[in-house]
Write a protein that holds these residues in place. Sequence first.
Motif, PDB file in Angstrom:
ATOM      1  N   UNK A  36     -24.733 -16.100  69.076  1.00 14.71           N
ATOM      2  CA  UNK A  36     -25.780 -15.809  70.057  1.00 14.71           C
ATOM      3  C   UNK A  36     -26.897 -14.954  69.451  1.00 14.71           C
ATOM      4  N   UNK A  37     -26.535 -14.047  68.544  1.00 15.22           N
ATOM      5  CA  UNK A  37     -27.557 -13.245  67.879  1.00 15.22           C
ATOM      6  C   UNK A  37     -28.431 -14.112  66.987  1.00 15.22           C
ATOM      7  N   UNK A  38     -27.821 -14.976  66.196  1.00 18.91           N
ATOM      8  CA  UNK A  38     -28.586 -15.887  65.341  1.00 18.91           C
ATOM      9  C   UNK A  38     -29.521 -16.746  66.187  1.00 18.91           C
ATOM     10  N   UNK A  39     -29.011 -17.247  67.287  1.00 16.49           N
ATOM     11  CA  UNK A  39     -29.790 -18.094  68.201  1.00 16.49           C
ATOM     12  C   UNK A  39     -30.990 -17.330  68.773  1.00 16.49           C
ATOM     13  N   UNK A  40     -30.735 -16.146  69.308  1.00 20.20           N
ATOM     14  CA  UNK A  40     -31.795 -15.390  69.979  1.00 20.20           C
ATOM     15  C   UNK A  40     -32.862 -14.907  69.005  1.00 20.20           C
ATOM     16  N   UNK A  41     -32.451 -14.436  67.836  1.00 22.76           N
ATOM     17  CA  UNK A  41     -33.431 -13.972  66.853  1.00 22.76           C
ATOM     18  C   UNK A  41     -34.280 -15.141  66.350  1.00 22.76           C
ATOM     19  N   UNK A  42     -33.662 -16.292  66.163  1.00 23.84           N
ATOM     20  CA  UNK A  42     -34.411 -17.476  65.724  1.00 23.84           C
ATOM     21  C   UNK A  42     -35.468 -17.858  66.749  1.00 23.84           C
ATOM     22  N   UNK A  43     -35.103 -17.837  68.019  1.00 15.60           N
ATOM     23  CA  UNK A  43     -36.049 -18.162  69.081  1.00 15.60           C
ATOM     24  C   UNK A  43     -37.165 -17.131  69.166  1.00 15.60           C
ATOM     25  N   UNK A  44     -36.802 -15.857  69.006  1.00 11.06           N
ATOM     26  CA  UNK A  44     -37.800 -14.792  69.095  1.00 11.06           C
ATOM     27  C   UNK A  44     -38.859 -14.926  68.014  1.00 11.06           C
ATOM     28  N   UNK A  45     -38.466 -15.409  66.830  1.00  7.33           N
ATOM     29  CA  UNK A  45     -39.424 -15.551  65.739  1.00  7.33           C
ATOM     30  C   UNK A  45     -40.356 -16.745  65.935  1.00  7.33           C
ATOM     31  N   UNK A  46     -39.985 -17.662  66.815  1.00  2.05           N
ATOM     32  CA  UNK A  46     -40.812 -18.843  67.097  1.00  2.05           C
ATOM     33  C   UNK A  46     -41.716 -18.644  68.306  1.00  2.05           C
ATOM     34  N   UNK A  47     -41.255 -17.841  69.261  1.00  3.93           N
ATOM     35  CA  UNK A  47     -41.960 -17.728  70.538  1.00  3.93           C
ATOM     36  C   UNK A  47     -43.350 -17.125  70.377  1.00  3.93           C
ATOM     37  N   UNK A  48     -44.321 -17.782  71.028  1.00  6.77           N
ATOM     38  CA  UNK A  48     -45.709 -17.338  71.109  1.00  6.77           C
ATOM     39  C   UNK A  48     -46.457 -17.392  69.776  1.00  6.77           C
ATOM     40  N   UNK A  49     -45.806 -17.940  68.749  1.00  4.64           N
ATOM     41  CA  UNK A  49     -46.518 -18.178  67.495  1.00  4.64           C
ATOM     42  C   UNK A  49     -46.473 -19.649  67.119  1.00  4.64           C
TER      43      UNK A  49
END
Length: 222
Positions: free
Chosen positions: A192-205
């Motif tokens: 879940x951490x890998x998933x969430x951090x990956x999404x956070x790095x993509x969001x809004x950019x």
Amino acid sequence: MKPANAAKTALIVIDVQNGFRHPTHWGASRSTPECEENIEHLLKAAREYNKKQGEDAEDKSNAIIICHVHHHSIYPDSLLHPDARLEIDGKVVEAVQPQSFAQPEPLEPVFIKDVNSSFIGTELEAYIKSKGVRQLIIMGLTTDHCVSTTTRMASNLRVVSVTSPTGELDEGDIVLVDDACATFSKGGFDAETVHKVSLASLNEEFAEVVNTKDVLHGVFGY
């Protein structure tokens, strides 16, 4: 994110293949247990939307394009190599074949890749542009590998962008569905951490990260 009748929309379903059903091959744990169910919901909504448009929906300007991307590894020891097999529910299946709920329908194109990006070595970019797509909705496996790479390249290649006669760029919309993709634990980090951090790095950019309910409501009007 726009309604399907306001922006030509394509669903990109990445690597939803039998090989990812192996319980331990990819990691000790996996994120997003609702991923497959949500992908199924989104596929059903898109297909129902197209049926409402009538026969030959793929040729209608407001029909949703559904594209499937499958990984066929060049490495013989990969579980996504064309020769790989695994046992699921007591049956031996081809690992590269799509999971049952994600079987492409006859008018839905399939693009075969052997790297992380869905745009390398395939005709996906040309196909999207030829259909006049202005909104991509991306989902599949895995969040930090093929989903992330495809999302980044969709943005960098500006596959849903158009340039006006005056040179003004309209970049279109790239939407990533957070609970319709999943990944595995790695590097000492839980899934879940890998998933969430990956999404956070993509969001809004590189993309607008939303959930399945957002898409069902905002795109399909449910």
